[in-house]
Design a protein around this motif. Structure first.
Motif, PDB file in Angstrom:
ATOM      1  N   CYS A 115      11.684   6.375 -32.158  1.00 41.41           N
ATOM      2  CA  CYS A 115      11.190   7.735 -32.402  1.00 41.41           C
ATOM      3  C   CYS A 115      12.303   8.798 -32.353  1.00 41.41           C
ATOM      4  O   CYS A 115      12.993   8.958 -31.355  1.00 41.41           O
ATOM      5  CB  CYS A 115      10.112   8.075 -31.374  1.00 41.41           C
ATOM      6  SG  CYS A 115       9.478   9.742 -31.555  1.00 41.41           S
ATOM      7  N   ARG A 116      12.464   9.535 -33.443  1.00 42.33           N
ATOM      8  CA  ARG A 116      13.498  10.593 -33.504  1.00 42.33           C
ATOM      9  C   ARG A 116      13.192  11.719 -32.524  1.00 42.33           C
ATOM     10  O   ARG A 116      14.071  12.276 -31.897  1.00 42.33           O
ATOM     11  CB  ARG A 116      13.539  11.219 -34.896  1.00 42.33           C
ATOM     12  CG  ARG A 116      13.595  10.247 -36.024  1.00 42.33           C
ATOM     13  CD  ARG A 116      15.001   9.945 -36.417  1.00 42.33           C
ATOM     14  NE  ARG A 116      14.988   9.201 -37.673  1.00 42.33           N
ATOM     15  CZ  ARG A 116      15.962   8.395 -38.062  1.00 42.33           C
ATOM     16  NH1 ARG A 116      17.034   8.230 -37.306  1.00 42.33           N
ATOM     17  NH2 ARG A 116      15.885   7.754 -39.201  1.00 42.33           N
ATOM     18  N   ARG A 117      11.917  12.076 -32.465  1.00 45.83           N
ATOM     19  CA  ARG A 117      11.552  13.211 -31.619  1.00 45.83           C
ATOM     20  C   ARG A 117      11.855  12.891 -30.156  1.00 45.83           C
ATOM     21  O   ARG A 117      12.377  13.728 -29.432  1.00 45.83           O
ATOM     22  CB  ARG A 117      10.069  13.519 -31.801  1.00 45.83           C
ATOM     23  CG  ARG A 117       9.600  14.809 -31.159  1.00 45.83           C
ATOM     24  CD  ARG A 117       8.108  14.997 -31.366  1.00 45.83           C
ATOM     25  NE  ARG A 117       7.731  14.770 -32.744  1.00 45.83           N
ATOM     26  CZ  ARG A 117       7.768  15.705 -33.688  1.00 45.83           C
ATOM     27  NH1 ARG A 117       8.121  16.924 -33.384  1.00 45.83           N
ATOM     28  NH2 ARG A 117       7.440  15.419 -34.922  1.00 45.83           N
ATOM     29  N   CYS A 134       5.787   9.538 -31.436  1.00 49.45           N
ATOM     30  CA  CYS A 134       5.301  10.888 -31.720  1.00 49.45           C
ATOM     31  C   CYS A 134       4.330  10.901 -32.887  1.00 49.45           C
ATOM     32  O   CYS A 134       3.558  11.835 -33.053  1.00 49.45           O
ATOM     33  CB  CYS A 134       6.468  11.832 -31.991  1.00 49.45           C
ATOM     34  SG  CYS A 134       7.185  11.687 -33.643  1.00 49.45           S
ATOM     35  N   GLY A 135       4.386   9.877 -33.715  1.00 50.37           N
ATOM     36  CA  GLY A 135       3.469   9.831 -34.846  1.00 50.37           C
ATOM     37  C   GLY A 135       3.826  10.781 -35.964  1.00 50.37           C
ATOM     38  O   GLY A 135       3.106  10.878 -36.952  1.00 50.37           O
ATOM     39  N   CYS A 143       7.389  11.288 -37.141  1.00 47.01           N
ATOM     40  CA  CYS A 143       8.762  11.168 -37.606  1.00 47.01           C
ATOM     41  C   CYS A 143       8.813   9.902 -38.467  1.00 47.01           C
ATOM     42  O   CYS A 143       7.887   9.088 -38.417  1.00 47.01           O
ATOM     43  CB  CYS A 143       9.760  11.093 -36.451  1.00 47.01           C
ATOM     44  SG  CYS A 143       9.799   9.523 -35.585  1.00 47.01           S
ATOM     45  N   CYS A 149       8.370   6.574 -36.559  1.00 45.92           N
ATOM     46  CA  CYS A 149       7.030   6.315 -36.018  1.00 45.92           C
ATOM     47  C   CYS A 149       6.047   6.017 -37.144  1.00 45.92           C
ATOM     48  O   CYS A 149       5.176   5.166 -36.998  1.00 45.92           O
ATOM     49  CB  CYS A 149       6.530   7.521 -35.232  1.00 45.92           C
ATOM     50  SG  CYS A 149       7.270   7.666 -33.605  1.00 45.92           S
TER      51      CYS A 149
END
Ligand code: ADP
Ligand code: ZN
Length: 652
Positions: free
Chosen positions: A381-383, A429-430, A432, A435
């Motif tokens: 996940c990037r976030r 995070c759903g 990015c 995800c």
């Protein structure tokens, strides 16, 4: 209702404070100092504007807002005046009579907020005015916006900000609030020190911007990729495209124009009037794409920027996060999209290595670049990574059947039949790329070790360092002229990685650069021609020893087609409206454009898209029905209510 809440409601037309706003506002109204770290779009302005209004109402006088940018002052003051607040600015755009008039209003206590640049605040003339107000107890508050400008580690260092420290002593007892969207530890320490805020209460908001979707792709054909991205997902939207050099800005802007996109260039090499004109058009017109170097953006508070694209890699995560943060301030869906490649990594590394900064400073810069590279190379996940950089931890993916299990009290492991997913523990995070479309991952450890030993052997054999093309030729067993010339086809690592495609080795090298296993050195030949060579660096050891593995994303075309359905509506704010409301929304926008032109202000200063969408949806038939619409304060209802009702009735 507290005075602060009344002001929020009556003047700004909002029902509730957001996040920590309420605490900050109360603290400052009570006379406390504050250091506010809040992401772009978080709502920093209200944190000092509401205390300014409340303190003025209580007879405590004026608030001085220190702001680094003229364009920002103009629009903020315009927005305050639209809301019925007595605000003004002092800067070089005023002529002498206008300046005298503002100074007179200041001295006579007619203003609630005065905006000025730090160099103006520090003039003896201005300080004497403040002395007079202070002596009469008419100096209510100092607000220092973009406070990270005080830090030389930051990207917007302004030496004048350092002098603001003296406000603490000269105006003892006057509260000060400093605000910024830059939050790393170094900058924070600098702000406390440089602005004498040791006694200030620190307010840190979550830096998450859930409405921004982060996507980072491999750079192949930058222009084609950018055109596809804009064409498929953001046709007609306002956006910012960041490039590294002026030349690239010009090229990209031209190419976008050629593709029928309303794109305008912005960089320090353009004449000031042209830059200003382009910025104004971006702010005032709908759907303009600005193509810019990082010279563009500070203080741009346009709320409906739908995408920020990086076609070259920024220097560090702070810069990346600030720049991408300019998307979606209105809270509606927005994209942060970046493409990056091996050349970006090599360039940035070299610029640091060859700059003339002190070694200690270079080490800081390298560390910051490495963190950004790790983000770009990430397969998770990037976030979560971005937030971790700012010291925040993100919650793991909520398990879809967890509530049921908790309700019946069963042991999760047995209830799940032993099929528990281990990935539950990883942050998700759903919103990015990683995800949404978890990348296939391959193990590049073997390829990495082959590349690293080749770099080592080549260097040992010839005492020279070579570029990546040459190294990849050796590993893949391509006996080019140059490989034969140096006898590198006789190295033991020649052709050990014949099974890897060049693109795979490239990805491995990028990853090795990202983790500091490979360094870059620029070599200048006798003829003056220079090229970049690769060398082994400290991070090579654990990989060579087999202590660290190198996981890479599979180089597949990102499955972006699925996203097309996401936006069919003409504007993000109006996406949920039915056809009649859509029509009203469009009429309201046209009406707003006329008002904005008459007032010489950006359209969003009159009303946000979200406010227009709320009006269009409610379809008010009487003044009463205008109450309680987000962004419609009493002053605006008074000024525009009748016209809004008329537009909704279908009149012009
Ligand atoms: P920042 O300066 O932190 O980037 P702004 O002060 O420009 O953010 O606020 C971002 C947007 O959010 C603005 O359009 C502002 O009007 C809106 N906003 C701020 N506070 C609230 C609130 N409490 N309720 C609704 N909207 C808000
Ligand atoms: Zn994510």
């Amino acid at each position: 209702m507290s005075p602060a809440h009344s002001v929020l409601h009556d003047v700004f037309g909002y029902e509730q404070f957001r996040g920590p706003q309420a605490d900050i506002v109360e603290h400052v109204i009570g006379g406390g100092d504050a250091l506010v770290l809040m992401p772009t779009g978080g709502g920093k302005s209200l944190c000092y504007q509401i205390p300014a209004i409340v303190r003025q109402q209580a007879g405590r006088g004026i608030t001085v807002v220190v702001s680094p940018l003229i364009a920002l002052m103009h629009d903020q003051v315009g927005a305050l005046r639209e809301a019925g607040v007595a605000a003004a600015f002092l800067n070089s755009t005023l002529d002498w009579p206008q300046t005298l008039d503002v100074e007179r209003r200041l001295a006579q206590g007619e203003l609630t907020l005065l905006y000025a640049a730090p160099e103006r605040v520090m003039t003896e003339r201005f300080l004497e005015l403040l002395d007079g107000l202070h002596a009469r107890g008419q100096l209510a508050l100092f607000a220092i916006d973009e406070a990270h400008c005080v830090s030389q580690w930051g990207h917007d260092f302004r030496p004048e900000y350092r002098q603001l420290a003296m406000l603490a002593g000269r105006y003892a007892g006057v509260p000060r609030i400093a605000l910024t969207a830059t939050a790393d530890a170094l900058t924070r320490a600098d702000m406390v020190e440089g602005l004498q805020l040791q006694a200030a209460r620190l307010f840190i908001s979550s830096f998450d911007r859930p409405n921004i979707r982060y996507t980072i792709e491999e750079k192949k054909e930058p222009l084609a990729q950018l055109l596809r991205f804009i064409g498929q997902e953001h046709a007609g939207d306002a956006g910012i495209v960041y490039c590294q050099s002026r030349k690239r800005v010009e090229e990209m802007a031209q190419a976008l124009q050629g593709a029928g996109i309303a794109a305008l260039p912005y960089h320090a090499g353009l004449p000031a009037e042209m830059r200003q004109a382009h910025q104004d058009r971006f702010l005032r017109e709908d759907g303009v794409v600005i193509v810019a170097t990082i010279a563009f953006g500070m203080g741009i508070d346009k709320p409906d920027v739908r995408f920020v694209a990086h076609v070259d890699m920024p220097k560090n995560i702070e810069g990346y996060y600030q720049e991408t943060g300019r998307a979606g301030r209105d809270g509606l869906p927005a994209d942060a999209w970046m493409i990056y490649g091996l050349a970006d990594v090599v360039n940035q590394r070299r610029m640091i290595d060859e700059g003339d900064a002190a070694e200690e400073f270079k080490a800081v810069l390298r560390g910051k670049l490495d963190a950004l590279l790790a983000l770009a190379e990430a397969t998770d996940c990037r976030r979560a990574r971005l937030l971790a950089y700012f010291g925040e931890t993100m919650a793991p993916r909520p398990s879809s059947n967890a509530p049921a299990r908790r309700a019946d009290g069963a042991d999760p492991a047995s209830a799940g039949g032993g099929n528990e997913e281990h990935s539950q523990a990883t942050p998700w995070c759903g919103n990015c790329d990683n995800c949404l479309h978890p990348p296939a991952v391959w193990d590049g450890t073997d390829a990495a070790r082959k590349l690293l030993s080749t770099i080592y052997r080549v260097h040992q054999a010839s005492g020279l360092a070579f570029g990546m093309g040459h190294l990849m030729d050796i590993v893949r067993g391509t006996a080019s002229d140059k490989v034969r010339q140096f006898g590198h086809d006789r190295l033991s690592t020649f052709s050990v990685g014949a099974q890897y495609a060049e693109s795979q080795l490239r990805a491995v090298l990028r990853q090795l650069l990202a983790r500091g296993a490979v360094g870059v050195q620029r070599v200048t030949l006798d003829g003056g021609r220079a090229f970049d060579t690769l060398t082994l660096a400290a991070g090579a050891r654990p990989v060579l020893r087999g202590e660290q593995s190198v996981l890479l994303r599979e180089a597949t075309a990102a499955p972006r087609g699925a996203r097309k359905s996401r936006r069919q509506a003409p504007a993000a704010a109006a996406a949920q409206l039915g056809p009649d409301a859509q029509a009203r929304f469009i009429n309201l926008k046209a009406w707003r454009a006329t008002v904005a032109r008459e007032h010489n202000l950006p359209a969003y200063v009159i009303f946000h898209d979200t406010t227009l969408a709320a009006i269009a949806e409610r379809n008010p038939g009487s003044p009463d029905e205008l109450q309680g619409i987000q962004g419609l304060g009493s002053k605006k209802i008074e000024a525009y209510g009748a016209q809004v009702l008329q537009v909704c009735r279908g009149g012009g």
